[in-house]
Design a protein around this motif. Structure first.
Motif, mmCIF file in Angstrom:
data_model
loop_
_atom_site.group_PDB
_atom_site.id
_atom_site.type_symbol
_atom_site.label_atom_id
_atom_site.label_comp_id
_atom_site.label_asym_id
_atom_site.label_seq_id
_atom_site.Cartn_x
_atom_site.Cartn_y
_atom_site.Cartn_z
ATOM 1 N N GLU A 50 0.827 -1.207 0.000
ATOM 2 C CA GLU A 50 0.000 0.000 0.000
ATOM 3 C C GLU A 50 0.861 1.256 0.000
ATOM 4 O OE1 GLU A 50 -4.099 1.660 2.007
ATOM 5 O OE2 GLU A 50 -3.340 -0.335 2.492
ATOM 6 N N TYR A 53 2.040 1.726 -3.468
ATOM 7 C CA TYR A 53 0.980 2.264 -4.331
ATOM 8 C C TYR A 53 0.800 3.763 -4.091
ATOM 9 C CZ TYR A 53 -3.699 3.337 -6.015
ATOM 10 O OH TYR A 53 -4.770 3.933 -6.638
ATOM 11 N N GLU A 56 3.632 5.457 -5.837
ATOM 12 C CA GLU A 56 3.484 5.412 -7.290
ATOM 13 C C GLU A 56 2.435 6.405 -7.787
ATOM 14 O OE1 GLU A 56 2.524 1.371 -8.073
ATOM 15 O OE2 GLU A 56 4.578 0.651 -7.891
ATOM 16 N N THR A 57 1.420 6.673 -6.964
ATOM 17 C CA THR A 57 0.340 7.592 -7.354
ATOM 18 C C THR A 57 0.562 9.009 -6.807
ATOM 19 O OG1 THR A 57 -0.975 6.800 -5.450
ATOM 20 C CG2 THR A 57 -1.372 5.749 -7.595
#
Length: 212
Positions: A50, A53, A56-57
């Motif tokens: 998580e 993620y 990455e975002t």
């Protein structure tokens, strides 16, 4: 044992860099005899995925991602009394990250899974040069070499290592795994005679039972 409320509390503490709270949560779980698999998969692995993620975002910074990774790596040691209490079975594994790979927690977890199952797990760490890896493999003569890859653009480094292992140490059993394979490359096991792709810790556990 690791319900959504506990997980969310842990994740928030991890993102805030609250090492003390993260340590308290993990120690409490160990005191309640959480299994190493539940701790590694449902808390450490899930939270790091998580965190990755969120990075990455662009929802967290690189610094926050590094901080969370550092805290998690330190927390692994809390489980060592359980991990190293297993009766050893006389088998060895060398676990290593590739050249240009600096995310080593997955590899450390894999080495720990070998130890839980009674193997001697020799973890070489991040960014290990090929010749150094080959030297350790020659010295330890392990049943298995496990290679961790977190970034798919390092696939050429993986092929380089596998080709050298096949050439210089024919017959050496190798397993490969890591987050990089989300983007492809799982057919690598079809390209080398002694290489197997392992998709998860649970699959690794199943494979190790076949060695008993």
């Amino acid at each position: 044992m690791i319900n959504s409320e506990l997980y969310n509390n842990y994740l928030q503490a991890l993102l805030q860099g609250n090492r003390m709270e993260c340590t308290k949560i993990v120690k409490d779980l160990l005191d309640r005899d959480v299994t190493i698999y539940d701790l590694y998969l449902d808390l450490f692995q899930t939270s790091l995925y998580e965190v990755g993620y969120l990075w990455e975002t662009n929802r967290i910074s690189v610094a926050t991602e590094h901080m969370a990774t550092s805290i998690t790596e330190s927390l692994l040691s809390l489980a060592y009394p359980k991990i190293f209490s297993a009766q050893h079975v006389g088998k060895k594994a060398v676990v290593s990250c590739l050249v240009n790979e600096y995310h080593q927690i997955g590899g450390k977890m894999v080495a720990d899974i070998f130890e839980i199952n009674g193997w001697d797990g020799y973890f070489l760490g991040a960014n290990t040069p090929v010749q150094d890896l080959l030297g350790i493999v020659r010295n330890k003569q392990p049943e298995i070499v496990a290679l961790s890859m977190s970034l798919f653009f390092n696939i050429d480094y993986l092929h380089n290592i596998l080709q050298q292992l096949e050439s210089e140490l024919p017959g050496q059993q190798v397993i490969v795994g890591g987050q990089a394979f989300r983007w492809g490359g799982t057919d690598i096991q079809d390209q080398y005679s002694n290489v197997k792709y392992i998709s998860s810790i649970k699959e690794l556990e199943k494979m190790l039972h076949e060695y008993e």
